[in-house]
Write a protein that holds these residues in place. Structure first.
Motif, mmCIF file in Angstrom:
data_model
loop_
_atom_site.group_PDB
_atom_site.id
_atom_site.type_symbol
_atom_site.label_atom_id
_atom_site.label_comp_id
_atom_site.label_asym_id
_atom_site.label_seq_id
_atom_site.Cartn_x
_atom_site.Cartn_y
_atom_site.Cartn_z
ATOM 1 N N UNK A 51 0.823 -1.206 0.000
ATOM 2 C CA UNK A 51 0.000 0.000 0.000
ATOM 3 C C UNK A 51 0.860 1.261 0.000
ATOM 4 N N UNK A 52 2.142 1.105 0.293
ATOM 5 C CA UNK A 52 3.112 2.192 0.279
ATOM 6 C C UNK A 52 4.403 1.610 -0.279
ATOM 7 N N UNK A 53 5.296 2.470 -0.743
ATOM 8 C CA UNK A 53 6.545 2.000 -1.343
ATOM 9 C C UNK A 53 7.732 2.413 -0.479
ATOM 10 N N UNK A 54 8.690 1.509 -0.273
ATOM 11 C CA UNK A 54 9.878 1.867 0.507
ATOM 12 C C UNK A 54 10.824 2.738 -0.307
ATOM 13 N N UNK A 55 11.714 3.416 0.378
ATOM 14 C CA UNK A 55 12.754 4.184 -0.292
ATOM 15 C C UNK A 55 13.907 3.294 -0.720
ATOM 16 N N UNK A 68 8.235 -5.592 -8.288
ATOM 17 C CA UNK A 68 8.175 -6.021 -9.688
ATOM 18 C C UNK A 68 6.766 -5.934 -10.264
ATOM 19 N N UNK A 69 5.779 -5.595 -9.430
ATOM 20 C CA UNK A 69 4.381 -5.591 -9.846
ATOM 21 C C UNK A 69 3.900 -4.177 -10.126
ATOM 22 N N UNK A 70 2.982 -4.051 -11.072
ATOM 23 C CA UNK A 70 2.299 -2.777 -11.275
ATOM 24 C C UNK A 70 1.137 -2.681 -10.290
ATOM 25 N N UNK A 71 0.351 -1.608 -10.372
ATOM 26 C CA UNK A 71 -0.739 -1.409 -9.414
ATOM 27 C C UNK A 71 -1.730 -2.567 -9.434
ATOM 28 N N UNK A 72 -2.085 -3.034 -10.627
ATOM 29 C CA UNK A 72 -3.031 -4.153 -10.727
ATOM 30 C C UNK A 72 -2.436 -5.415 -10.123
ATOM 31 N N UNK A 73 -1.156 -5.634 -10.351
ATOM 32 C CA UNK A 73 -0.512 -6.816 -9.799
ATOM 33 C C UNK A 73 -0.475 -6.794 -8.290
ATOM 34 N N UNK A 74 -0.198 -5.624 -7.713
ATOM 35 C CA UNK A 74 -0.202 -5.511 -6.254
ATOM 36 C C UNK A 74 -1.605 -5.721 -5.698
ATOM 37 N N UNK A 75 -2.608 -5.215 -6.410
ATOM 38 C CA UNK A 75 -3.992 -5.425 -5.966
ATOM 39 C C UNK A 75 -4.325 -6.909 -5.968
#
Length: 220
Positions: A51-55, A68-75
């Motif tokens: 839901x958030x991305x690390x630095x 390695x995933x796009x938004x749809x993949x993460x969903x």
């Protein structure tokens, strides 16, 4: 099931919230993450869930690197592999309990009647059998948290993330809800990361890790 390596996260303004976060969790393992207010415990859960991305650093769930995933993949990954229990319940007020609990199955495209049957079965397992047609406004805080637990577990996720699941409950209700949560997740064999301020809740886990600015430190 879960592998976190070298995770770094800064907050607006540039201050590093934490760095060097490493965590490996196998199926059936149950860890509690504690730490001071503002240490970033909820942020850590959001990073694990994508839901958030690390630095910097990496989060892998069931062998898949979230980066390695796009938004749809993460969903899809969250839908299929993760159950999230929120402190504030996040039960949808316009849906009855059965449809609230069935929501993860509906998002997976499961047959509606099968999904509702599974939801009713899960509601019964958390002590709310026969209440599927009730609405959230009719329930107490402890009952709402049980609905949230049922919803998080109904689709059989391999990873459960729980953010202060008893934080809004009185001590007696919190104890009953925690016992139920532990029983249900033990039955499913899921890996669990429980964020909590509660010593009682932390003691229910296999091990307790304290979140510090420079990593997770095992307590005791």
């Amino acid at each position: 099931m879960l592998n976190v390596a070298g995770l770094v996260k800064a907050v607006p303004g540039g201050r590093t919230l934490f760095e060097g976060i490493d965590l490996a969790l196998a199926a059936g393992e149950f860890v509690a993450v504690t730490g001071e207010s503002g240490a970033g415990k909820s942020t850590l859960l959001n990073l694990i869930a994508g839901l958030d991305s690390p630095d910097a650093g990496m989060v892998s769930i069931d062998g898949t690197n979230i980066a390695s995933l796009d938004d749809d993949g993460r969903t899809r990954l969250r839908r299929d592999h993760i159950g999230f229990v929120f402190q504030a319940f996040h039960v949808l007020p316009h849906l009855d309990l059965a449809h609230n609990v069935a929501l993860p199955l509906a998002l997976q495209g499961r047959d509606p009647q099968e999904a509702l049957h599974a939801a009713e079965t899960m509601l019964a397992s958390v002590g709310l059998g026969g209440r599927g047609d009730a609405y959230p406004r009719e329930l107490s805080g402890g009952e709402l948290q049980r609905v949230a637990v049922a919803r998080a577990l109904v689709h059989g996720p391999g990873l459960i993330l729980a953010d202060e699941p008893t934080g809004n409950l009185d001590p007696d209700t919190a104890a009953r809800t925690l016992a139920l949560f532990v029983e249900r997740v033990r039955d499913t064999g899921a890996a669990v990361v429980l964020v909590t301020h509660s010593r009682v809740a932390a003691a229910a886990a296999d091990r307790e890790l304290v979140l510090t600015p420079t990593g997770l430190v095992q307590r005791g």
